[in-house]
Scaffold this motif. Structure first.
Motif, PDB file in Angstrom:
ATOM      1  N   PRO A   1       0.837  -1.204   0.000  1.00  0.00           N
ATOM      2  CA  PRO A   1       0.000   0.000   0.000  1.00  0.00           C
ATOM      3  C   PRO A   1       0.870   1.252   0.000  1.00  0.00           C
ATOM      4  N   THR A   2       0.415   2.254  -0.724  1.00  0.00           N
ATOM      5  CA  THR A   2       1.123   3.533  -0.780  1.00  0.00           C
ATOM      6  C   THR A   2       0.380   4.549   0.092  1.00  0.00           C
ATOM      7  N   ALA A   3       0.998   5.694   0.294  1.00  0.00           N
ATOM      8  CA  ALA A   3       0.399   6.720   1.158  1.00  0.00           C
ATOM      9  C   ALA A   3      -1.008   7.095   0.697  1.00  0.00           C
ATOM     10  N   SER A   4      -1.242   7.136  -0.602  1.00  0.00           N
ATOM     11  CA  SER A   4      -2.561   7.522  -1.104  1.00  0.00           C
ATOM     12  C   SER A   4      -3.622   6.449  -0.855  1.00  0.00           C
ATOM     13  N   GLU A   5      -3.201   5.248  -0.481  1.00  0.00           N
ATOM     14  CA  GLU A   5      -4.139   4.153  -0.217  1.00  0.00           C
ATOM     15  C   GLU A   5      -4.376   3.930   1.282  1.00  0.00           C
ATOM     16  N   VAL A   6      -3.812   4.798   2.099  1.00  0.00           N
ATOM     17  CA  VAL A   6      -3.891   4.653   3.555  1.00  0.00           C
ATOM     18  C   VAL A   6      -4.950   5.594   4.124  1.00  0.00           C
ATOM     19  N   TYR A   7      -5.838   5.040   4.959  1.00  0.00           N
ATOM     20  CA  TYR A   7      -6.824   5.852   5.683  1.00  0.00           C
ATOM     21  C   TYR A   7      -6.301   6.269   7.060  1.00  0.00           C
ATOM     22  N   LEU A   8      -5.600   5.355   7.717  1.00  0.00           N
ATOM     23  CA  LEU A   8      -5.181   5.571   9.105  1.00  0.00           C
ATOM     24  C   LEU A   8      -3.968   4.712   9.400  1.00  0.00           C
ATOM     25  N   ILE A   9      -3.006   5.290  10.126  1.00  0.00           N
ATOM     26  CA  ILE A   9      -1.865   4.520  10.637  1.00  0.00           C
ATOM     27  C   ILE A   9      -1.849   4.680  12.147  1.00  0.00           C
TER      28      ILE A   9
ATOM     29  N   LYS B   1       5.168  14.002   6.146  1.00  0.00           N
ATOM     30  CA  LYS B   1       5.776  14.380   4.864  1.00  0.00           C
ATOM     31  C   LYS B   1       5.113  13.665   3.696  1.00  0.00           C
ATOM     32  N   SER B   2       4.656  12.446   3.920  1.00  0.00           N
ATOM     33  CA  SER B   2       4.032  11.682   2.838  1.00  0.00           C
ATOM     34  C   SER B   2       2.532  11.950   2.725  1.00  0.00           C
ATOM     35  N   GLY B   3       1.999  12.779   3.622  1.00  0.00           N
ATOM     36  CA  GLY B   3       0.600  13.177   3.533  1.00  0.00           C
ATOM     37  C   GLY B   3      -0.390  12.249   4.207  1.00  0.00           C
ATOM     38  N   ILE B   4       0.061  11.424   5.146  1.00  0.00           N
ATOM     39  CA  ILE B   4      -0.878  10.588   5.906  1.00  0.00           C
ATOM     40  C   ILE B   4      -1.726  11.538   6.760  1.00  0.00           C
ATOM     41  N   LEU B   5      -3.031  11.553   6.513  1.00  0.00           N
ATOM     42  CA  LEU B   5      -3.910  12.536   7.149  1.00  0.00           C
ATOM     43  C   LEU B   5      -4.256  12.226   8.600  1.00  0.00           C
ATOM     44  N   ASP B   6      -4.222  10.948   8.960  1.00  0.00           N
ATOM     45  CA  ASP B   6      -4.672  10.519  10.294  1.00  0.00           C
ATOM     46  C   ASP B   6      -3.647   9.546  10.856  1.00  0.00           C
ATOM     47  N   TYR B   7      -2.879   9.990  11.841  1.00  0.00           N
ATOM     48  CA  TYR B   7      -1.811   9.188  12.443  1.00  0.00           C
ATOM     49  C   TYR B   7      -2.006   9.182  13.958  1.00  0.00           C
TER      50      TYR B   7
ATOM     51  N   VAL C   1      -3.224  11.845  18.790  1.00  0.00           N
ATOM     52  CA  VAL C   1      -3.777  11.883  17.437  1.00  0.00           C
ATOM     53  C   VAL C   1      -3.144  13.050  16.685  1.00  0.00           C
ATOM     54  N   PHE C   2      -2.469  12.707  15.592  1.00  0.00           N
ATOM     55  CA  PHE C   2      -1.781  13.694  14.769  1.00  0.00           C
ATOM     56  C   PHE C   2      -2.550  13.867  13.461  1.00  0.00           C
ATOM     57  N   ARG C   3      -2.812  15.132  13.122  1.00  0.00           N
ATOM     58  CA  ARG C   3      -3.539  15.449  11.889  1.00  0.00           C
ATOM     59  C   ARG C   3      -2.980  16.743  11.305  1.00  0.00           C
TER      60      ARG C   3
ATOM     61  N   LEU D   1     -10.708   9.947  10.788  1.00  0.00           N
ATOM     62  CA  LEU D   1     -11.171  10.995   9.881  1.00  0.00           C
ATOM     63  C   LEU D   1     -12.053  10.455   8.760  1.00  0.00           C
ATOM     64  N   ASN D   2     -11.644   9.345   8.160  1.00  0.00           N
ATOM     65  CA  ASN D   2     -12.383   8.801   7.017  1.00  0.00           C
ATOM     66  C   ASN D   2     -13.623   8.008   7.401  1.00  0.00           C
ATOM     67  N   PHE D   3     -13.810   7.773   8.696  1.00  0.00           N
ATOM     68  CA  PHE D   3     -14.958   7.001   9.171  1.00  0.00           C
ATOM     69  C   PHE D   3     -15.565   7.707  10.382  1.00  0.00           C
ATOM     70  N   PRO D   4     -16.178   8.878  10.159  1.00  0.00           N
ATOM     71  CA  PRO D   4     -16.669   9.691  11.278  1.00  0.00           C
ATOM     72  C   PRO D   4     -17.779   9.036  12.091  1.00  0.00           C
ATOM     73  N   ASN D   5     -18.461   8.049  11.537  1.00  0.00           N
ATOM     74  CA  ASN D   5     -19.523   7.371  12.287  1.00  0.00           C
ATOM     75  C   ASN D   5     -19.002   6.203  13.131  1.00  0.00           C
ATOM     76  N   LEU D   6     -17.737   5.884  12.982  1.00  0.00           N
ATOM     77  CA  LEU D   6     -17.125   4.801  13.749  1.00  0.00           C
ATOM     78  C   LEU D   6     -16.640   5.355  15.082  1.00  0.00           C
ATOM     79  N   MET D   7     -17.215   4.889  16.175  1.00  0.00           N
ATOM     80  CA  MET D   7     -16.832   5.362  17.501  1.00  0.00           C
ATOM     81  C   MET D   7     -15.966   4.306  18.184  1.00  0.00           C
TER      82      MET D   7
END
Length: 192
Positions: free
Chosen positions: A104-112, A133-139, A151-153, A175-181
């Motif tokens: 998987p590449t950075a563009s295929e990642v939702y969360l790390i 640096k690679s643009g992972i939005l939710d770490y 939580v890093f964003r 971030l990509n699953f706001p309904n998931l608690m």
């Protein structure tokens, strides 16, 4: 007349070179390494608390996101030409070939998510910089010792602009699953 010495330069490895070294068996099969910013880094040994926590997180995510994503545990993610870490958890897009032809590449990642029992500073700083640096939005970094989730964003080329720290009682959503608690206590190891 004095001559100047050439400045010290670090030889950085590319992902292709790193993968070729692995194919050639340069690394011992039991050796745990990853490529971060062109440097081959030896990973720390996995203790029982770390292993248990990774398993708990993966189980919670797989249960709650049934069939929407792949949840990879300690598998490579290619961030760019110089970084291929093996995050504890990577929530990635479904791939029709099940990633047989690439990691998987950075563009295929939702969360790390990284689980930090002895690697907190490294996970927050060194790995955090590589992920930003690679643009992972939710770490996320789960600090098992202090039972907190960092939580890093808002990534930039240098670092994450936002870090929020949650206690074990908190509930968070990717971030990509706001309904998931997710209740943070549910992904932490049981208190001993």
């Amino acid at each position: 007349m004095q001559t100047k010495e050439a400045p010290f330069t670090l030889r950085l490895w590319t992902v292709k070179e790193y993968q070729k070294m692995a194919e050639l068996g340069i690394f011992h099969p039991e050796e745990r390494v990853e490529l971060i910013a062109g440097q081959i880094v030896k990973m720390s040994a996995k203790g029982t608390v770390h292993t248990t926590t990774v398993r708990r997180i993966a189980n919670v995510l797989r249960d709650k996101l049934q069939g929407q994503v792949d949840v990879h545990t300690q598998d490579p993610v290619q961030l760019n030409d110089f970084s291929e870490p093996e995050p504890d958890i990577a929530v990635v897009k479904l791939d029709p070939l099940d990633y047989v032809d690439h990691h998987p590449t950075a563009s295929e990642v939702y969360l790390i998510i990284e689980v930090a029992d002895s690697s907190f500073k490294y996970d927050c700083e060194t790995k955090g910089k590589a992920y930003a640096k690679s643009g992972i939005l939710d770490y996320w970094v789960l600090d098992v010792n202090n039972r907190k989730l960092h939580v890093f964003r808002e990534p930039t080329q240098e670092k994450y602009q936002s870090e929020v720290i949650f206690s074990q009682e908190a509930i968070i959503s990717p971030l990509n699953f706001p309904n998931l608690m997710i209740t943070i206590a549910d992904i932490l190891p049981p208190k001993q």
